[in-house]
Design a protein around this motif. Structure first.
Motif, PDB file in Angstrom:
ATOM      1  N   PRO A  89      -8.477  12.213   5.942  1.00 47.63           N
ATOM      2  CA  PRO A  89      -8.668  11.998   7.377  1.00 47.63           C
ATOM      3  C   PRO A  89      -8.725  13.290   8.189  1.00 47.63           C
ATOM      4  CG  PRO A  89      -6.423  11.450   6.743  1.00 47.63           C
ATOM      5  CD  PRO A  89      -7.158  11.811   5.484  1.00 47.63           C
ATOM      6  N   ILE A  90      -9.914  13.585   8.687  1.00 45.41           N
ATOM      7  CA  ILE A  90     -10.105  14.781   9.518  1.00 45.41           C
ATOM      8  C   ILE A  90     -10.717  14.440  10.872  1.00 45.41           C
ATOM      9  CG2 ILE A  90     -10.322  16.392   7.589  1.00 45.41           C
ATOM     10  CD1 ILE A  90     -13.408  16.206   8.038  1.00 45.41           C
ATOM     11  N   GLU A  91     -11.111  13.180  11.047  1.00 42.94           N
ATOM     12  CA  GLU A  91     -11.825  12.775  12.260  1.00 42.94           C
ATOM     13  C   GLU A  91     -10.855  12.291  13.338  1.00 42.94           C
ATOM     14  OE1 GLU A  91     -14.268  11.848   8.550  1.00 42.94           O
ATOM     15  OE2 GLU A  91     -12.274  11.311   9.205  1.00 42.94           O
ATOM     16  N   GLN A  92     -11.278  12.509  14.582  1.00 41.12           N
ATOM     17  CA  GLN A  92     -10.542  11.978  15.724  1.00 41.12           C
ATOM     18  C   GLN A  92     -11.136  10.610  16.062  1.00 41.12           C
ATOM     19  OE1 GLN A  92      -7.845  12.979  16.858  1.00 41.12           O
ATOM     20  NE2 GLN A  92      -7.731  15.146  16.416  1.00 41.12           N
ATOM     21  N   PRO A  93     -10.401   9.680  16.601  1.00 44.62           N
ATOM     22  CA  PRO A  93      -9.022   9.821  17.054  1.00 44.62           C
ATOM     23  C   PRO A  93      -7.983   9.599  15.962  1.00 44.62           C
ATOM     24  CG  PRO A  93      -9.789   7.646  17.647  1.00 44.62           C
ATOM     25  CD  PRO A  93     -10.950   8.362  16.974  1.00 44.62           C
ATOM     26  N   GLY A  94      -8.437   9.343  14.731  1.00 41.94           N
ATOM     27  CA  GLY A  94      -7.507   9.028  13.642  1.00 41.94           C
ATOM     28  C   GLY A  94      -6.461  10.085  13.358  1.00 41.94           C
ATOM     29  N   VAL A  95      -6.837  11.355  13.447  1.00 40.31           N
ATOM     30  CA  VAL A  95      -5.868  12.430  13.174  1.00 40.31           C
ATOM     31  C   VAL A  95      -4.739  12.382  14.200  1.00 40.31           C
ATOM     32  CG1 VAL A  95      -5.531  14.919  13.069  1.00 40.31           C
ATOM     33  CG2 VAL A  95      -7.531  13.904  11.997  1.00 40.31           C
ATOM     34  N   GLU A  96      -5.083  12.177  15.458  1.00 38.99           N
ATOM     35  CA  GLU A  96      -4.050  12.087  16.505  1.00 38.99           C
ATOM     36  C   GLU A  96      -3.194  10.841  16.300  1.00 38.99           C
ATOM     37  OE1 GLU A  96      -1.806  13.377  19.709  1.00 38.99           O
ATOM     38  OE2 GLU A  96      -3.291  14.461  18.531  1.00 38.99           O
ATOM     39  N   GLN A  97      -3.815   9.739  15.904  1.00 38.37           N
ATOM     40  CA  GLN A  97      -3.063   8.512  15.631  1.00 38.37           C
ATOM     41  C   GLN A  97      -2.076   8.716  14.485  1.00 38.37           C
ATOM     42  OE1 GLN A  97      -6.444   6.021  14.915  1.00 38.37           O
ATOM     43  NE2 GLN A  97      -6.522   5.300  17.038  1.00 38.37           N
ATOM     44  N   MET A  98      -2.497   9.459  13.456  1.00 36.87           N
ATOM     45  CA  MET A  98      -1.608   9.746  12.329  1.00 36.87           C
ATOM     46  C   MET A  98      -0.432  10.605  12.785  1.00 36.87           C
ATOM     47  SD  MET A  98      -2.418  11.285   8.515  1.00 36.87           S
ATOM     48  CE  MET A  98      -3.468  12.567   9.128  1.00 36.87           C
ATOM     49  N   LYS A  99      -0.714  11.618  13.565  1.00 36.42           N
ATOM     50  CA  LYS A  99       0.336  12.504  14.084  1.00 36.42           C
ATOM     51  C   LYS A  99       1.365  11.704  14.891  1.00 36.42           C
ATOM     52  CE  LYS A  99       0.851  16.096  17.572  1.00 36.42           C
ATOM     53  NZ  LYS A  99       0.114  16.874  18.561  1.00 36.42           N
ATOM     54  N   ILE A 100       0.896  10.851  15.769  1.00 41.20           N
ATOM     55  CA  ILE A 100       1.796  10.041  16.598  1.00 41.20           C
ATOM     56  C   ILE A 100       2.622   9.089  15.730  1.00 41.20           C
ATOM     57  CG2 ILE A 100       1.858   8.198  18.344  1.00 41.20           C
ATOM     58  CD1 ILE A 100      -0.593   9.666  19.642  1.00 41.20           C
ATOM     59  N   ALA A 101       1.985   8.455  14.758  1.00 38.86           N
ATOM     60  CA  ALA A 101       2.687   7.503  13.885  1.00 38.86           C
ATOM     61  C   ALA A 101       3.785   8.190  13.078  1.00 38.86           C
ATOM     62  CB  ALA A 101       1.693   6.811  12.954  1.00 38.86           C
ATOM     63  N   VAL A 102       3.474   9.359  12.523  1.00 36.76           N
ATOM     64  CA  VAL A 102       4.461  10.094  11.718  1.00 36.76           C
ATOM     65  C   VAL A 102       5.609  10.568  12.602  1.00 36.76           C
ATOM     66  CG1 VAL A 102       4.843  12.187  10.345  1.00 36.76           C
ATOM     67  CG2 VAL A 102       2.840  10.757   9.911  1.00 36.76           C
ATOM     68  N   LEU A 103       5.297  11.145  13.750  1.00 37.12           N
ATOM     69  CA  LEU A 103       6.360  11.627  14.645  1.00 37.12           C
ATOM     70  C   LEU A 103       7.220  10.479  15.171  1.00 37.12           C
ATOM     71  CD1 LEU A 103       4.454  14.425  16.600  1.00 37.12           C
ATOM     72  CD2 LEU A 103       6.171  14.704  14.787  1.00 37.12           C
ATOM     73  N   THR A 104       6.620   9.333  15.421  1.00 34.53           N
ATOM     74  CA  THR A 104       7.371   8.153  15.864  1.00 34.53           C
ATOM     75  C   THR A 104       8.347   7.711  14.773  1.00 34.53           C
ATOM     76  OG1 THR A 104       5.577   7.436  17.306  1.00 34.53           O
ATOM     77  CG2 THR A 104       7.176   5.745  16.638  1.00 34.53           C
ATOM     78  N   LEU A 105       7.865   7.648  13.539  1.00 35.98           N
ATOM     79  CA  LEU A 105       8.735   7.265  12.420  1.00 35.98           C
ATOM     80  C   LEU A 105       9.887   8.250  12.264  1.00 35.98           C
ATOM     81  CD1 LEU A 105       9.419   5.469   9.970  1.00 35.98           C
ATOM     82  CD2 LEU A 105       7.961   7.003   8.624  1.00 35.98           C
ATOM     83  N   LEU A 106       9.599   9.537  12.302  1.00 37.63           N
ATOM     84  CA  LEU A 106      10.651  10.541  12.164  1.00 37.63           C
ATOM     85  C   LEU A 106      11.670  10.435  13.295  1.00 37.63           C
ATOM     86  CD1 LEU A 106       8.556  13.627  11.019  1.00 37.63           C
ATOM     87  CD2 LEU A 106      10.080  12.219   9.625  1.00 37.63           C
ATOM     88  N   ASN A 107      11.208  10.171  14.498  1.00 33.46           N
ATOM     89  CA  ASN A 107      12.098   9.991  15.644  1.00 33.46           C
ATOM     90  C   ASN A 107      12.996   8.768  15.442  1.00 33.46           C
ATOM     91  OD1 ASN A 107      13.128  10.671  18.217  1.00 33.46           O
ATOM     92  ND2 ASN A 107      11.771   9.172  19.166  1.00 33.46           N
ATOM     93  N   GLU A 108      12.429   7.678  14.948  1.00 28.45           N
ATOM     94  CA  GLU A 108      13.208   6.462  14.684  1.00 28.45           C
ATOM     95  C   GLU A 108      14.276   6.724  13.618  1.00 28.45           C
ATOM     96  OE1 GLU A 108      10.255   3.576  13.629  1.00 28.45           O
ATOM     97  OE2 GLU A 108       9.562   3.344  15.699  1.00 28.45           O
TER      98      GLU A 108
END
Length: 118
Positions: A89-108
């Motif tokens: 995955p290198i395309e937007q908006p997917g890369v930003e969605q991945m970043k948000i999903a991972v950071l959300t999980l780590l925050n939880e």
């Protein structure tokens, strides 16, 4: 490996790279990988939360293959389909969605540990 990305030029570079898709893989590794059984069956897995980030446009690993295993997991889980992305995955908006999903999980996870310390 021609399906690794949805970008012809990047795929060409990856295939030519001897440390990436241009490497040789021993048949023993492939046999072991393809015949591996999980230590814990997904129906009993509750060790940690699982985040499945799956490319929307992935001809290499269709979502159906991932979904069948994902649905069997007992644990808390979340699936995010990365819009417009391929297997690598290198395309937007997917890369930003991945970043948000991972950071959300780590925050939880961090919040879970903090609340246990109180």
């Amino acid at each position: 490996m021609k399906l690794i990305t949805n970008n012809y030029e990047l795929t060409k570079l990856i295939i030519q790279d001897s440390r990436a898709a241009g490497t040789k893989i021993p048949l023993r590794f492939l046999r072991t990988f393809l015949n591996a059984k999980p230590i814990i069956e997904p129906e009993y897995f509750d060790v940690c939360p699982i985040l499945l980030v799956h490319p929307e446009v992935d001809p290499m690993t269709p979502f159906k293959l991932s979904e069948s295993f994902y649905k069997r997991l007992k644990c808390k889980k979340r699936c995010v389909i990365l819009e417009g992305t391929g297997h690598f995955p290198i395309e937007q908006p997917g890369v930003e969605q991945m970043k948000i999903a991972v950071l959300t999980l780590l925050n939880e996870i961090e919040n879970t540990f903090e609340s246990k310390e109180d």
